[in-house]
Design a protein around this motif. Structure first.
Motif, PDB file in Angstrom:
ATOM      1  N   UNK A 138       0.835  -1.199   0.000  1.00 42.00           N
ATOM      2  CA  UNK A 138       0.000   0.000   0.000  1.00 42.00           C
ATOM      3  C   UNK A 138       0.875   1.256   0.000  1.00 42.00           C
ATOM      4  N   UNK A 139       1.876   1.275   0.875  1.00 45.35           N
ATOM      5  CA  UNK A 139       2.709   2.481   0.969  1.00 45.35           C
ATOM      6  C   UNK A 139       3.586   2.634  -0.276  1.00 45.35           C
ATOM      7  N   UNK A 140       3.920   1.508  -0.899  1.00 46.68           N
ATOM      8  CA  UNK A 140       4.780   1.605  -2.091  1.00 46.68           C
ATOM      9  C   UNK A 140       4.050   2.183  -3.289  1.00 46.68           C
ATOM     10  N   UNK A 141       2.722   2.096  -3.273  1.00 44.38           N
ATOM     11  CA  UNK A 141       1.954   2.663  -4.388  1.00 44.38           C
ATOM     12  C   UNK A 141       1.909   4.188  -4.324  1.00 44.38           C
ATOM     13  N   UNK A 142       2.105   4.743  -3.127  1.00 42.83           N
ATOM     14  CA  UNK A 142       1.927   6.187  -2.954  1.00 42.83           C
ATOM     15  C   UNK A 142       3.206   6.945  -3.313  1.00 42.83           C
ATOM     16  N   UNK A 143       3.026   8.142  -3.875  1.00 44.16           N
ATOM     17  CA  UNK A 143       4.163   9.009  -4.198  1.00 44.16           C
ATOM     18  C   UNK A 143       4.116  10.209  -3.256  1.00 44.16           C
ATOM     19  N   UNK A 144       5.265  10.563  -2.653  1.00 44.02           N
ATOM     20  CA  UNK A 144       5.272  11.683  -1.713  1.00 44.02           C
ATOM     21  C   UNK A 144       4.666  12.936  -2.352  1.00 44.02           C
ATOM     22  N   UNK A 145       3.732  13.545  -1.657  1.00 43.13           N
ATOM     23  CA  UNK A 145       3.133  14.797  -2.118  1.00 43.13           C
ATOM     24  C   UNK A 145       1.962  14.617  -3.069  1.00 43.13           C
ATOM     25  N   UNK A 146       1.801  13.432  -3.675  1.00 44.32           N
ATOM     26  CA  UNK A 146       0.698  13.242  -4.636  1.00 44.32           C
ATOM     27  C   UNK A 146      -0.558  12.772  -3.883  1.00 44.32           C
ATOM     28  N   UNK A 147      -1.688  13.508  -4.036  1.00 41.92           N
ATOM     29  CA  UNK A 147      -2.894  13.158  -3.264  1.00 41.92           C
ATOM     30  C   UNK A 147      -3.342  11.722  -3.512  1.00 41.92           C
ATOM     31  N   UNK A 148      -3.810  11.091  -2.442  1.00 38.96           N
ATOM     32  CA  UNK A 148      -4.352   9.741  -2.601  1.00 38.96           C
ATOM     33  C   UNK A 148      -5.861   9.775  -2.359  1.00 38.96           C
ATOM     34  N   UNK A 149      -6.559   8.971  -3.143  1.00 37.36           N
ATOM     35  CA  UNK A 149      -7.992   8.801  -2.941  1.00 37.36           C
ATOM     36  C   UNK A 149      -8.147   7.699  -1.885  1.00 37.36           C
ATOM     37  N   UNK A 150      -8.380   8.137  -0.644  1.00 36.04           N
ATOM     38  CA  UNK A 150      -8.351   7.177   0.472  1.00 36.04           C
ATOM     39  C   UNK A 150      -9.478   6.155   0.388  1.00 36.04           C
ATOM     40  N   UNK A 151     -10.582   6.499  -0.264  1.00 36.89           N
ATOM     41  CA  UNK A 151     -11.688   5.534  -0.357  1.00 36.89           C
ATOM     42  C   UNK A 151     -11.239   4.322  -1.176  1.00 36.89           C
ATOM     43  N   UNK A 152     -10.723   4.564  -2.383  1.00 38.07           N
ATOM     44  CA  UNK A 152     -10.363   3.402  -3.207  1.00 38.07           C
ATOM     45  C   UNK A 152      -9.136   2.691  -2.653  1.00 38.07           C
ATOM     46  N   UNK A 153      -8.190   3.444  -2.080  1.00 34.93           N
ATOM     47  CA  UNK A 153      -6.995   2.793  -1.513  1.00 34.93           C
ATOM     48  C   UNK A 153      -7.369   1.897  -0.327  1.00 34.93           C
ATOM     49  N   UNK A 154      -8.295   2.380   0.506  1.00 36.05           N
ATOM     50  CA  UNK A 154      -8.681   1.614   1.694  1.00 36.05           C
ATOM     51  C   UNK A 154      -9.443   0.348   1.290  1.00 36.05           C
ATOM     52  N   UNK A 155     -10.349   0.501   0.339  1.00 33.70           N
ATOM     53  CA  UNK A 155     -11.084  -0.671  -0.137  1.00 33.70           C
ATOM     54  C   UNK A 155     -10.161  -1.697  -0.755  1.00 33.70           C
ATOM     55  N   UNK A 156      -9.225  -1.167  -1.533  1.00 37.27           N
ATOM     56  CA  UNK A 156      -8.329  -2.054  -2.255  1.00 37.27           C
ATOM     57  C   UNK A 156      -7.581  -2.965  -1.273  1.00 37.27           C
ATOM     58  N   UNK A 157      -6.999  -2.350  -0.239  1.00 39.03           N
ATOM     59  CA  UNK A 157      -6.204  -3.162   0.682  1.00 39.03           C
ATOM     60  C   UNK A 157      -7.117  -4.056   1.537  1.00 39.03           C
ATOM     61  N   UNK A 158      -8.321  -3.556   1.876  1.00 40.10           N
ATOM     62  CA  UNK A 158      -9.229  -4.377   2.704  1.00 40.10           C
ATOM     63  C   UNK A 158      -9.689  -5.608   1.932  1.00 40.10           C
TER      64      UNK A 158
END
Ligand code: HEM
Length: 457
Positions: A138-158
């Motif tokens: 999950x953390x490796x998908x994120x880029x520093x400073x680039x906004x994340x859509x927490x809804x889809x990211x949270x669902x994805x990992x769950x």
């Protein structure tokens, strides 16, 4: 985990029982319905001032609301109440009647026996490697400073964690997206049908109804795909899906296709929705309380010695766990629960007639000033051993108690700890410009549109 079934003590003689008072504020025709629709969280939280149990008028219906921790515990533990009522009726539309979350009686007991081994405390370490992999990915998908859509990211990992641990499902990315989108539509529609029960109107071909039906059909298709793939593979790994496929009924006969289907739906959908919502609220809490994010980061570093956090560290992450508990206390994903009385019975000193619908709100109970000092403050230290004893019994039961208790409490806490530790070791969070963290009330609670910027420490 044991499935408790404890009878509350009958302390009041039947003749002394009272009818619960009618809550104030009912208006002609709608009763309390408008208040419940307009601001359900505030409304449910206001009810304790009217009584320990109060009657609500929802249109022509009377519903009983239980408002004290003690009586919600007694309700959940009493055999005189079953899963039923308004939330149940809307859940059945999604989960079917034959899965563990909606079944009652002997079928429910048998199903709990089938699924329980997959969630037992001693089964959880076996999921450790998958949980670690998913939390770090999950953390490796994120880029520093680039906004994340927490809804889809949270669902994805769950979805990925539940599917990979319990159903050994690989390649879940596309399915996680589908499940996330479908569930958002279905849960919104179910909630609307629950609070505004307009029956036949929901059958008309309006765009919202069509979208609801499409999402529901896709959810069921997705589950059929998962079951069909496992059967086609000819494999029988030691997992929950194999346990479900091999389960026998009380006569020793294989359980039917519908029950297998409903069981998979009943496990994967609550699992995805509740964990995803909780991850969103955790991310929101970390962004809102940077001092606690920093404390979690420091704790993770001291426990892991700077190495990637692993399952073996989870038990030592005390502050991290307290942050999770506090996030769940203030924003419980499951904010409303329902039961139906199976017989004329009593709760505390109140008479409850057979067939009565009961509701209660873990949200209201967990924010009550009578149970918590500075009740609205985000204060993870209230869960330190020396302070946790101040919390009244059943004032913090986000996984419920009794025979319907969530089977996944240990599984959920392990996932949430690993995710929180892995993301906080790497990032702190700030709201992006278009972030909207206001509460969206549906069958579960989640932020409306949580968009955060991960920033390196
Ligand atoms: C039941 C909460 C995660 C599967 C429940 C109930 C609650 C709950 C309160 C009881 C409902 C009632 O009394 O009517 C939560 C919370 C979670 C979570 C707060 C995460 C933060 C999960 C996960 C799974 C799961 C990850 C599966 C992978 C179930 C099932 C039931 C259930 C199958 C029905 C149990 C029964 O009726 O016997 N959950 N849950 N839950 N939960 Fe969870």
């Amino acid at each position: 985990m044991t499935v408790e079934s404890v009878q509350p003590e009958a302390s009041v003689a039947p003749t002394e029982l009272r009818e619960p008072p009618l809550a104030g504020g009912a208006v002609p025709v709608f009763g309390h319905g408008l208040q419940l629709v307009r601001d359900p969280l505030d409304f449910m939280s206001s009810l304790r001032a009217h009584g320990d149990i109060v009657r609500l008028r929802l249109g022509p219906k009377t519903v009983y609301a239980v408002t004290t921790p003690e009586l919600t515990g007694a309700l959940a533990l009493s055999p005189d109440f079953k899963i039923d009522g308004p939330v149940w009726e809307s859940l059945v539309g999604l989960l079917g009647e034959e899965g563990v979350a909606t079944a009652n009686g002997p079928r429910h007991r048998r199903q709990r026996r089938t699924i329980q081994p997959a969630f037992r405390m001693d089964a959880i370490p076996g999921y450790g490697p998958i949980m670690e992999e998913e939390a770090h990915a999950l953390t490796e998908r994120w880029r520093p400073g680039a906004p994340i859509d927490c809804t889809s990211e949270s669902f994805r990992v769950a979805v990925r964690m539940a599917a990979r641990c319990l159903l050994r499902g690989e390649f879940m990315d596309e399915r996680a997206e589908r499940l996330s989108t479908d569930l958002a539509t279905v849960f919104r529609g179910m909630y609307r049908r629950m609070v505004v029960p307009l029956g036949p109107l929901y059958k008309l071909p309006f765009p919202a109804n069509r979208e609801f039906n499409r999402a529901l059909a896709d959810l069921h298709l997705l589950v059929d795909e998962i079951v069909a793939e496992r059967r086609a593979s000819g494999q029988k790994p030691d997992d929950l899906l194999t346990a479900l496929l091999e389960a026998k009924d009380d006569n020793g006969d294989p359980i039917g296709e519908q029950e297998i289907h409903d069981q998979v739906v009943a496990i994967i959908t609550p699992g995805a929705e509740t964990i995803a919502s909780t991850i969103m609220w955790l991310l929101q809490a970390l962004a809102e309380h940077p001092e606690h994010a920093e404390k979690v980061r420091a704790e993770v570093e001291s426990v892991t010695g700077g190495r990637p956090v692993g399952f073996e560290h989870v038990r030592s992450l005390r502050h991290t766990n307290n942050v999770i508990l506090e996030a769940i206390r203030l924003r419980p994903a499951v904010w409303i629960l329902t039961r139906r009385a199976t017989a004329d019975t009593a709760l505390g000193e109140y008479r409850i007639p057979a067939g009565a619908d009961i509701i209660y709100s873990p949200y209201a109970i967990q924010r009550d000033a009578r149970s918590y000092d500075r009740h609205l403050d985000f204060d993870p230290d209230r869960w330190l051993p020396e302070r946790a004893g101040e919390v009244p019994k059943y004032a913090m039961s986000p996984f419920s108690v009794g025979n319907r208790k969530c089977p996944s409490d240990h599984f959920s806490m392990a996932q949430l700890s690993l995710i929180t530790a892995a993301i906080t070791a790497k990032y702190r969070f700030e709201p992006a410009e278009d972030c909207d963290d206001s509460v969206r009330v549906g069958i579960t609670l989640r932020p409306d549109n949580l968009r955060l910027r991960p920033l390196p420490w």
